[in-house]
Scaffold this active site. Structure first.
Site, mmCIF file in Angstrom:
data_model
loop_
_atom_site.group_PDB
_atom_site.id
_atom_site.type_symbol
_atom_site.label_atom_id
_atom_site.label_comp_id
_atom_site.label_asym_id
_atom_site.label_seq_id
_atom_site.Cartn_x
_atom_site.Cartn_y
_atom_site.Cartn_z
ATOM 1 N N SER A 128 0.835 -1.199 0.000
ATOM 2 C CA SER A 128 0.000 0.000 0.000
ATOM 3 C C SER A 128 0.876 1.258 0.000
ATOM 4 C CB SER A 128 -0.965 -0.044 1.189
ATOM 5 O OG SER A 128 -1.985 0.913 1.055
ATOM 6 N N HIS A 163 -4.294 -1.660 -4.335
ATOM 7 C CA HIS A 163 -5.711 -1.986 -4.088
ATOM 8 C C HIS A 163 -6.574 -1.762 -5.326
ATOM 9 C CE1 HIS A 163 -4.249 -2.008 -0.014
ATOM 10 N NE2 HIS A 163 -4.067 -0.696 0.004
#
Length: 248
Positions: A128, A163
């Site tokens: 991330s 994501h």
């Protein structure tokens, strides 16, 4: 003397989200020594103690020497910090707020030390925000709504979007940012994917989830945007006898 290999690994998972440990084992397999020193940097989460504890619990059982680098309650002076980071074989950066991570690193000079480590052959990786930080730019929710952050360490050319398949609006927002030029062409990771870049070029892509992919997203010739799915090797658990199972 062997040439130094400069590597960055982008992770769509790992100890903080997955139970199988496949992506973490894959990272360790690419370390430059058989028993690597692995440092976890949780700056993006404000050095969350639980996050650091989960890392240590997950990696103490592996064939490595794990540690953490706190910055919100800093333990090293500048020279000791540099010595510590440069002694690591793998630097693993956690998720959280990308913009805050970059700001804190620059305030403490960690950005400069990580650049030095990269050029000395330390494997840099993360999930991330820990993937976003290595690129020139990224797609982030650091400011609330999804937006473009034309700021990063620039060790990987272009932009990164994590994501890609799991957070609403990620795909369409990132595609729009690349189409309009708000972000340069780059790489979009679905959850479950690991992507290794060696000397700036994609050298390996793996996945722990059969349908998860890494995409190259770039402007097309007609003023729009195109995405290309990269071939991924399916990671398999290691059986007791140490031989990897064949992927289906």
């Amino acid at each position: 003397m062997a040439a130094v290999v400069r590597r960055v690994a982008l992770l769509g998972g790992g100890f903080s989200t997955d139970d199988d440990g496949l992506l973490d084992d894959w990272v360790l397999a690419h370390a430059r020594v058989s028993r690597p020193k692995v440092c976890f940097v949780a700056t993006a989460s404000g050095d969350a103690p639980a996050y650091q504890g989960r890392f240590l619990a997950a990696f103490r059982s592996r064939d490595c020497d794990p540690s953490v680098l706190p910055l919100f309650r800093r333990e090293h002076d500048d020279e000791a910090l540099r010595t510590f980071v440069l002694s690591q074989d793998v630097v693993y950066v956690g998720g959280g707020n990308t913009a805050n991570l970059l700001a804190v690193w620059r305030a403490h000079g960690v950005d400069r030390v990580l650049r030095e480590a990269f050029h000395l052959g330390t494997l840099l990786c993360g999930i991330s925000a820990g993937s976003n930080c290595w690129a020139e730019a990224s797609h982030t929710d650091s400011f609330g709504p999804l937006t473009s952050l034309p700021d990063g360490l620039g060790l990987l050319a272009g932009s990164v979007c994590p994501h890609y398949d799991s957070e609403p609006g990620r795909r369409s927002s990132y595609r729009a940012a690349v189409e309009t030029g708000a972000l340069p062409a780059g790489w979009a990771l679905e959850d479950g994917v690991g992507a290794l870049f060696t000397d700036g070029s994609l050298s390996e892509t793996v996945t722990r989830a059969p349908r998860a992919r890494l995409y190259r997203v770039e402007p097309d010739e007609e003023g729009g945007v195109k995405e290309q799915a990269m071939p991924c090797r399916l990671l398999q658990p290691w059986p007791v006898d140490g031989r990897e199972e064949a992927a289906p």
